[in-house]
Design an enzyme around this catalytic site. Structure first.
Site, PDB file in Angstrom:
ATOM      1  N   GLY A   1      13.688  21.402  55.264  1.00  0.00           N
ATOM      2  CA  GLY A   1      12.960  20.963  53.843  1.00  0.00           C
ATOM      3  C   GLY A   1      12.452  19.435  53.623  1.00  0.00           C
ATOM      4  O   GLY A   1      11.380  19.321  53.262  1.00  0.00           O
ATOM      5  N   ASP A   2      13.769  18.686  53.930  1.00  0.00           N
ATOM      6  CA  ASP A   2      13.349  17.318  53.579  1.00  0.00           C
ATOM      7  C   ASP A   2      12.272  16.761  54.733  1.00  0.00           C
ATOM      8  O   ASP A   2      11.693  15.861  54.100  1.00  0.00           O
ATOM      9  CB  ASP A   2      14.572  16.442  53.806  1.00  0.00           C
ATOM     10  CG  ASP A   2      15.884  16.719  52.808  1.00  0.00           C
ATOM     11  OD1 ASP A   2      15.450  16.553  51.631  1.00  0.00           O
ATOM     12  OD2 ASP A   2      16.934  17.139  53.329  1.00  0.00           O
ATOM     13  N   SER A   3      12.194  16.949  55.625  1.00  0.00           N
ATOM     14  CA  SER A   3      11.433  16.545  56.700  1.00  0.00           C
ATOM     15  C   SER A   3      10.105  16.852  56.371  1.00  0.00           C
ATOM     16  O   SER A   3       8.997  16.276  56.486  1.00  0.00           O
ATOM     17  CB  SER A   3      11.723  17.003  58.129  1.00  0.00           C
ATOM     18  OG  SER A   3      12.897  16.410  58.611  1.00  0.00           O
TER      19      SER A   3
ATOM     20  N   ALA B   1       8.950  17.679  53.485  1.00  0.00           N
ATOM     21  CA  ALA B   1       8.451  16.838  52.225  1.00  0.00           C
ATOM     22  C   ALA B   1       7.919  15.504  52.740  1.00  0.00           C
ATOM     23  O   ALA B   1       7.046  15.038  52.132  1.00  0.00           O
ATOM     24  CB  ALA B   1       9.690  16.994  51.344  1.00  0.00           C
ATOM     25  N   GLY B   2       8.693  14.856  53.429  1.00  0.00           N
ATOM     26  CA  GLY B   2       8.528  13.538  53.865  1.00  0.00           C
ATOM     27  C   GLY B   2       7.128  13.645  54.629  1.00  0.00           C
ATOM     28  O   GLY B   2       6.147  12.665  54.453  1.00  0.00           O
TER      29      GLY B   2
END
Length: 400
Positions: A171-173, A175-176
């Site tokens: 999820g973080d990647s 979003a990035g």
């Protein structure tokens, strides 16, 4: 640092104030293609990624990757002087990346309106769990929660077990990645308008964007996607199949023409002509039976022999790679998918290379993650005109 030709973003300056993964992954992608990324860190401990993850000889192996190609400066953004320093950096930047909880910049007097008064062309990238508005905006948000809310966790894992997760911070990647894409689109628009804008990335929405036709399936067909393990229901054959030497091979042969080639490789060409298996819909209805039939065949051959036969037949197939497999694979080597840099304590340091490839202005990993505050003198001296005395005063006051 290397002295290779500049990348396609070499004319851009990015100030990154985010921490952990979502915001910094955006900065990593921009640095990969040549942007000058100035990472602003807390003077006391720096980004927590300096300490997280697996370590070797006391050194985090995550930090050199996510901070690659960046410059590190320290600045206490909670102090009035630190906020003044950030304003001066922003005045000379193209992009500011932040992933604080909504309202944090505003409390520091650094709202988008205030920043655009300083620099009308600034692109402000804001990465949060839920976005800058809406009833959940003020909640603490992590990538794992975004994966759950965006629908990914519900469909990940085995059907008879609780929701699972992938072994990375997906999820973080995501979003990035969307944040970097948004920054590029905003910079492109700036060429026409001369004005910057806000890029508002919510982690749950970045995950939701990858959920294919999940929503219309529910509303229009009454179908709710569930956890299905290693398969997608109705997509067959596409699964992991066992081999004679105890490994598993992924085979994707759900398209009619590819299934015909698989049947030929199995010496069972008649299967592709049968009404029960000859069409995509028919194979989906008999998915379990088909998987058992293919598994009985794959178990008769060692992995390498099976893969050779499938590749010769034009059937998509491959073993499930570990890091060791990647390091030894000739295709990875030929395409330089793994790049190696020298770490001052650990020596040879491998990591994934830049993606995608550009033919004329390729990106490059220009250095491992820097030491905390390694570029204080360089950045503050060159951009802000700070002399040795000023730097000493900031250090004494613990501003940097």
């Amino acid at each position: 640092m290397t002295t290779s030709p500049p990348g396609p973003l070499a004319d851009l300056r990015v100030v990154e104030t985010g921490s952990l993964i979502a915001g910094p992954f955006c900065g990593q992608l921009l640095a990969d293609f040549g942007a000058e990324v100035i990472k602003v860190e807390d003077p006391a401990r720096g980004d927590p990624m300096r300490e997280w993850g697996v370590h070797a000889e006391g050194t985090s192996l995550s930090w050199p990757v996510i901070a690659r190609g960046k410059k590190s400066v320290t600045c206490d953004l909670r102090s009035a002087e630190g906020q003044r320093i950030l304003r001066e950096l922003v005045a000379q930047a193209d992009v500011l990346v932040e992933n604080f909880r909504p309202g944090t910049l505003e409390r520091w007097g650094l709202s988008p309106e205030a920043l655009h008064e300083i620099n009308p062309g600034l692109v402000l990238v804001r990465v949060t769990g839920y976005g800058q508005d809406g009833p959940y905006a003020g909640r603490a948000g992590f990538g794992s929660i975004g994966e759950a809310m965006g629908g990914l966790r519900h469909v990940t894992g085995e059907p008879d077990r609780p929701p699972s997760r992938t072994g990375i911070s997906l999820g973080d990647s995501l979003a990035g990645t969307f944040s970097a894409l948004g920054a590029m689109m905003a910079l492109h628009a700036r060429q026409r308008t001369g004005r910057g804008q806000v890029v508002d990335t919510a982690i749950y929405e970045a995950v939701l964007a990858f959920m294919e036709s999940l929503l219309p399936e529910w509303q229009l067909a009454g179908h709710r996607r569930e956890r299905t393990g290693a398969i997608l229901p109705g997509i067959a054959p596409s699964n992991a199949y066992p081999t004679a030497d105890g490994a598993e091979v992924i085979i994707g042969a759900n398209r009619d023409t590819v299934f015909t080639r698989l049947c030929a490789a199995m010496d069972r060409p008649e299967l592709a002509a049968e009404d029960e298996l000859g069409t995509h819909a028919a194979r989906g209805e008999r998915q379990r039976e088909l998987d058992e039939l293919i598994s009985a065949w794959t178990r008769t051959m060692p992995t390498d022999e099976l893969l050779d036969r499938l590749h010769e037949a034009g059937v998509p197939a491959g073993r499930v790679y570990t890091a060791a497999d990647m390091a030894a694979d000739p295709h990875f080597a030929a395409r330089k998918a793994i790049v190696r840099l020298m770490h001052p304590e650990l020596g040879d340091f491998p990591m994934q290379n830049v993606v995608p490839r550009l033919s004329d202005t390729p990106g490059e990993v220009r250095g491992l993650g820097p030491e905390l505050g390694e570029h204080n003198d360089e950045v503050y001296g060159a951009l802000l005109g700070a002399d040795a005395g000023q730097l000493a005063r900031w250090r004494e006051a613990k501003v940097i």
